[in-house]
Write an enzyme that holds these catalytic residues in place. Structure first.
Site, PDB file in Angstrom:
ATOM      1  N   LYS A 112       0.848  -1.204   0.000  1.00  0.00           N
ATOM      2  CA  LYS A 112       0.000   0.000   0.000  1.00  0.00           C
ATOM      3  C   LYS A 112       0.884   1.255   0.000  1.00  0.00           C
ATOM      4  O   LYS A 112       0.595   2.221  -0.696  1.00  0.00           O
ATOM      5  CB  LYS A 112      -0.932   0.016   1.223  1.00  0.00           C
ATOM      6  CG  LYS A 112      -2.103  -0.949   1.128  1.00  0.00           C
ATOM      7  CD  LYS A 112      -3.263  -0.275   0.443  1.00  0.00           C
ATOM      8  CE  LYS A 112      -4.591  -0.981   0.441  1.00  0.00           C
ATOM      9  NZ  LYS A 112      -4.717  -2.361   0.183  1.00  0.00           N
ATOM     10  N   LYS A 165      -3.102 -10.188 -13.608  1.00  0.00           N
ATOM     11  CA  LYS A 165      -4.088 -10.583 -12.591  1.00  0.00           C
ATOM     12  C   LYS A 165      -5.280  -9.619 -12.546  1.00  0.00           C
ATOM     13  O   LYS A 165      -5.080  -8.405 -12.521  1.00  0.00           O
ATOM     14  CB  LYS A 165      -3.397 -10.612 -11.219  1.00  0.00           C
ATOM     15  CG  LYS A 165      -4.330 -10.991 -10.100  1.00  0.00           C
ATOM     16  CD  LYS A 165      -3.748 -10.762  -8.722  1.00  0.00           C
ATOM     17  CE  LYS A 165      -4.869 -10.962  -7.728  1.00  0.00           C
ATOM     18  NZ  LYS A 165      -4.753 -10.376  -6.460  1.00  0.00           N
ATOM     19  N   LYS A 182      -9.023  -4.784  -8.927  1.00  0.00           N
ATOM     20  CA  LYS A 182      -9.565  -3.427  -9.096  1.00  0.00           C
ATOM     21  C   LYS A 182      -8.450  -2.401  -9.150  1.00  0.00           C
ATOM     22  O   LYS A 182      -8.594  -1.370  -9.789  1.00  0.00           O
ATOM     23  CB  LYS A 182     -10.619  -3.093  -8.042  1.00  0.00           C
ATOM     24  CG  LYS A 182     -10.143  -3.151  -6.615  1.00  0.00           C
ATOM     25  CD  LYS A 182     -11.290  -2.818  -5.682  1.00  0.00           C
ATOM     26  CE  LYS A 182     -10.911  -3.031  -4.233  1.00  0.00           C
ATOM     27  NZ  LYS A 182     -10.792  -4.436  -3.819  1.00  0.00           N
TER      28      LYS A 182
HETATM   29  P1  ADP Z   1      -8.659  -6.782  -5.711  1.00  0.00           P
HETATM   30  O1  ADP Z   1      -7.329  -7.368  -6.156  1.00  0.00           O
HETATM   31  O2  ADP Z   1      -9.565  -6.517  -6.843  1.00  0.00           O
HETATM   32  O3  ADP Z   1      -8.461  -5.589  -4.779  1.00  0.00           O
HETATM   33  P2  ADP Z   1      -9.202  -8.169  -3.270  1.00  0.00           P
HETATM   34  O4  ADP Z   1      -7.752  -8.098  -2.896  1.00  0.00           O
HETATM   35  O5  ADP Z   1     -10.182  -7.329  -2.496  1.00  0.00           O
HETATM   36  O6  ADP Z   1      -9.363  -7.896  -4.845  1.00  0.00           O
HETATM   37  O7  ADP Z   1      -9.632  -9.698  -3.212  1.00  0.00           O
HETATM   38  C1  ADP Z   1     -10.643 -10.256  -2.399  1.00  0.00           C
HETATM   39  C2  ADP Z   1     -10.536 -11.765  -2.541  1.00  0.00           C
HETATM   40  O8  ADP Z   1     -10.656 -12.198  -3.931  1.00  0.00           O
HETATM   41  C3  ADP Z   1      -9.181 -12.299  -2.065  1.00  0.00           C
HETATM   42  O9  ADP Z   1      -9.390 -13.518  -1.374  1.00  0.00           O
HETATM   43  C4  ADP Z   1      -8.407 -12.534  -3.343  1.00  0.00           C
HETATM   44  O10 ADP Z   1      -7.447 -13.545  -3.222  1.00  0.00           O
HETATM   45  C5  ADP Z   1      -9.513 -12.927  -4.346  1.00  0.00           C
HETATM   46  N1  ADP Z   1      -9.092 -12.475  -5.704  1.00  0.00           N
HETATM   47  C6  ADP Z   1      -9.093 -11.202  -6.153  1.00  0.00           C
HETATM   48  N2  ADP Z   1      -8.647 -11.130  -7.440  1.00  0.00           N
HETATM   49  C7  ADP Z   1      -8.331 -12.395  -7.805  1.00  0.00           C
HETATM   50  C8  ADP Z   1      -7.802 -12.984  -9.014  1.00  0.00           C
HETATM   51  N3  ADP Z   1      -7.542 -12.245 -10.080  1.00  0.00           N
HETATM   52  N4  ADP Z   1      -7.597 -14.306  -9.034  1.00  0.00           N
HETATM   53  C9  ADP Z   1      -7.886 -15.070  -7.937  1.00  0.00           C
HETATM   54  N5  ADP Z   1      -8.388 -14.590  -6.780  1.00  0.00           N
HETATM   55  C10 ADP Z   1      -8.611 -13.266  -6.694  1.00  0.00           C
END
Ligand code: ADP
Ligand code: TRP
Length: 324
Positions: free
Chosen positions: A117, A196, A199
């Site tokens: 972050k 990957k 967001k």
């Molecule tokens: P973002 O990367 O969009 O901010 P988060 O970190 O809030 O998403 O992810 C919330 C959950 O969804 C976590 O358990 C994360 O491992 C899973 N997740 C998010 N993006 C992916 C992805 N591209 N592939 C697999 N799992 C994901």
């Protein structure tokens, strides 16, 4: 795999943006599968955690409601899973303080998510720094055995175990040491640009994306001509198709790619159809739930009641142990 029958399973998700395909296949789906197995399920919406990045009350309230609707529409059954808002169990804040008093600064300074972050230009707030302590409180307060999370959260589970151990050493055996549950089969889901889906990379396709067609059609591909044979493995469209389609359909797409005369446009159309097959019924259920805000409130209020009841015996022991 560390996995026993009928364990207390708990997970949380931050309401910090619209949920996307990566969240569904990477996190939500394993909760639905575990629910089907009849596990003792808890899932909560981590609105306290989201305040580390969301700075607008109305946005947070709306995102919290959206996450609840998404989970209910896609598969959470509130009869079988206790679903609640983190803020409806204010005892987690209290427990977080007790844990804070035992948390070495160095432990938090080593956390990747905090360093990440910082590297992305976020302000270095105490909330972001202390994030893993609050997460440990979420988990320990419910006596969780297993915590389904993405790979990125593994270190937070290690911090949780560490803090549980420190608390037990200081005050006696109160907390169980929980395990992370990271299914090996869960791949990293690619976004529309091939990296990957996240967001933070602006490459997501939301669960109920109004512009899903445009986004699928816009998935980045190479410029191999339509007639040429293509290797499907590693291709984002094919990798996404695998999530939605049956094994026979997947084999069929692979064969077509390898034979040539099958373009990325064809594959995108197949992907879109497979998405609609899975998500259209979810969308219908979501619309129906969204029309009845009082019902959603009732579900969350009932979840809060059950969650607080589950937390109460632990908190009683904790308060007594720390000298209150
Ligand atoms: P973002 O990367 O969009 O901010 P988060 O970190 O809030 O998403 O992810 C919330 C959950 O969804 C976590 O358990 C994360 O491992 C899973 N997740 C998010 N993006 C992916 C992805 N591209 N592939 C697999 N799992 C994901
Ligand atoms: N940190 C988790 C994430 O960003 C969300 C979360 C908060 C959580 N508290 C939790 C997950 C407790 C599991 C258990 O994905």
């Amino acid at each position: 795999m560390i996995y026993y029958l009928f364990m207390r399973i708990l997970t949380g998700i931050q309401p910090s943006g619209k949920l996307h395909w990566g969240n569904y296949f990477g996190a939500m789906k394993s909760m639905f599968d575990l629910q089907e197995k009849g596990e003792d399920m808890f899932m909560f919406i981590a609105n306290f955690h989201a305040m580390t990045t969301v700075r607008d009350g109305e946005t947070l309230r709306a995102a919290t409601r959206d996450v609840a609707l998404d989970y209910l529409a896609c598969g959470i059954d509130p009869e079988r899973t206790v679903m609640y808002r983190q803020s409806d169990v204010p005892e987690v804040q209290e427990l977080a303080w007790y844990l804070s008093c035992l948390t070495p600064m160095g432990l938090l300074e080593r956390c990747h998510s905090y360093k990440d972050k910082m590297a992305h230009g976020f302000e270095a707030t105490h909330g972001l720094f202390a994030y893993p302590v609050l997460m440990a409180a979420d988990i320990l307060i419910m006596n969780s055995d297993l915590v389904p999370v993405g790979k990125d959260q593994k270190q937070h589970l290690e911090v949780t175990r560490d803090l549980a151990q420190k608390f037990n050493n200081a005050y006696g055996e109160i907390f169980k040491l929980p395990d992370a549950y990271i299914p090996e089969t869960v791949a990293t889901i690619p976004g529309t640009d091939g990296q990957k889906m996240s967001k933070s990379y602006h490459n997501t396709i939301e669960l109920f994306d109004p512009s899903v067609k445009k986004k699928v059609m816009g998935i980045v591909t190479d410029s191999t001509p339509m007639e040429a044979p293509k290797e499907p493995d590693g291709n984002s469209i094919y990798e996404l198709y695998k999530l939605f389609a049956t094994p026979d359909e997947v084999a069929d797409m692979a064969a077509k790619f390898r034979a040539g005369g099958y373009g990325y446009g064809h594959a995108k159309k197949a992907l879109l159809e497979a998405y609609h097959r899975l998500f259209d019924p979810f969308r219908e259920r979501r619309d129906e739930l969204a029309r009845d805000p009082a019902k959603l409130e009732d579900i969350l209020a009932e979840g809060a009641r059950k969650a607080r009841a589950a937390a109460a015996p632990t908190m009683e022991k904790v308060r007594r142990a720390v000298g209150l």
